[in-house]
Design an enzyme around this catalytic site. Structure first.
Site, PDB file in Angstrom:
ATOM      1  N   HIS A  67     120.583 -32.573  57.657  1.00  0.00           N
ATOM      2  CA  HIS A  67     120.760 -31.523  58.678  1.00  0.00           C
ATOM      3  C   HIS A  67     121.084 -30.182  58.026  1.00  0.00           C
ATOM      4  O   HIS A  67     120.456 -29.159  58.315  1.00  0.00           O
ATOM      5  CB  HIS A  67     121.877 -31.968  59.627  1.00  0.00           C
ATOM      6  CG  HIS A  67     122.230 -30.964  60.677  1.00  0.00           C
ATOM      7  ND1 HIS A  67     122.017 -31.193  62.018  1.00  0.00           N
ATOM      8  CD2 HIS A  67     122.811 -29.735  60.605  1.00  0.00           C
ATOM      9  CE1 HIS A  67     122.432 -30.152  62.709  1.00  0.00           C
ATOM     10  NE2 HIS A  67     122.927 -29.256  61.872  1.00  0.00           N
ATOM     11  N   GLU A  68     122.078 -30.189  57.132  1.00  0.00           N
ATOM     12  CA  GLU A  68     122.510 -28.948  56.507  1.00  0.00           C
ATOM     13  C   GLU A  68     121.493 -28.449  55.474  1.00  0.00           C
ATOM     14  O   GLU A  68     121.295 -27.240  55.325  1.00  0.00           O
ATOM     15  CB  GLU A  68     123.880 -29.146  55.838  1.00  0.00           C
ATOM     16  CG  GLU A  68     125.007 -29.500  56.795  1.00  0.00           C
ATOM     17  CD  GLU A  68     125.220 -28.440  57.864  1.00  0.00           C
ATOM     18  OE1 GLU A  68     124.883 -27.246  57.613  1.00  0.00           O
ATOM     19  OE2 GLU A  68     125.698 -28.780  58.951  1.00  0.00           O
ATOM     20  N   HIS A  71     118.854 -26.395  57.107  1.00  0.00           N
ATOM     21  CA  HIS A  71     119.296 -25.008  57.311  1.00  0.00           C
ATOM     22  C   HIS A  71     119.097 -24.188  56.039  1.00  0.00           C
ATOM     23  O   HIS A  71     118.580 -23.071  56.075  1.00  0.00           O
ATOM     24  CB  HIS A  71     120.787 -24.967  57.679  1.00  0.00           C
ATOM     25  CG  HIS A  71     121.100 -25.383  59.079  1.00  0.00           C
ATOM     26  ND1 HIS A  71     120.480 -24.827  60.177  1.00  0.00           N
ATOM     27  CD2 HIS A  71     122.001 -26.285  59.561  1.00  0.00           C
ATOM     28  CE1 HIS A  71     120.978 -25.375  61.279  1.00  0.00           C
ATOM     29  NE2 HIS A  71     121.894 -26.266  60.932  1.00  0.00           N
TER      30      HIS A  71
END
Length: 220
Positions: A67-68, A71
């Site tokens: 998820h990170e 980003h």
């Protein structure tokens, strides 16, 4: 939030872990090994529940890292420098050194994280369904199903319009695109986040009262 130790670099981004990760890791592993898994598939050796619980916790943090990392990768592709990624007690954060140059870049950077979690949740859900249909061990089905649920929850929770969640940045990107003013967009997103916070507090208070307060009897 500074990392306690560094895991290394992935896709050129430094990845670190704060010591508080140990706490949530333990909560997940213990909760599964001593609660959900024995209830869903009783009669197994205790060590199997612990192995399954620990494995689920590890895969969850890999999902959180994905998820990170999404980003960070999208941020770099849109000209935003990334300091590092830190996993900690309440999840993770990709620390950006600068702001997006336009609303479209902000939207892409903020939206890709929940999208990755949503996709992972769908993959795990499909996996759980296929495993169940193939009569796989129930312990494996339960772990896969839990991973599906926690990733979907992560996607939905992060999409809430409140800073520092991804949804707050998504709202700011939309307001920025609509008004053409980054400062007004930031103020609007901040106000929306504050309103959502008060709404959640009020909801929690109502649920507390309906539950009877401190040990009291609630309404049916």
């Amino acid at each position: 939030m500074r990392a306690t130790f560094t895991l290394g670099r992935i896709a050129g981004v430094r990845v670190g872990v704060h010591w508080s990760v140990v706490l949530i890791f333990a909560v997940i592993a213990i909760g599964l090994a001593q609660g959900r898994l024995p209830d869903a598939d009783p009669g197994r050796a205790r060590v199997l529940y612990w192995v399954a619980g620990l494995a689920a916790a590890v895969v969850f943090f890999v999902s959180l890292l994905a998820h990170e990392l999404a980003h960070a990768v999208v941020a770099r592709r849109n000209g935003v420098s990334v300091d590092d990624i830190v996993l900690w007690l309440l999840g993770g954060v990709a620390r950006l050194k600068s702001e997006a140059s336009n609303p479209g870049a902000e939207l892409r950077i903020a939206g890709v994280g929940p999208l990755v979690s949503l996709v992972l949740g769908g993959i795990f859900a499909l996996g759980a369904w296929l495993l169940h249909g193939a009569a796989a061990p129930e312990l494996l089905v339960q772990v896969t199903g839990w991973l599906a649920g926690i990733n979907l929850l992560l996607a939905v929770f992060n999409a809430l319009p409140a800073a520092p969640l991804d949804g707050g940045r998504l709202l700011r990107a939309l307001l920025w695109w609509r008004t053409g003013d980054r400062l007004r967009a930031t103020a609007g997103a901040t106000a929306a986040g504050r309103a959502l916070g008060w709404l959640l507090i009020a909801l929690g208070f109502v649920l507390f009262l309906r539950g009877g307060g401190f040990g009291g009897s609630g309404s049916p």
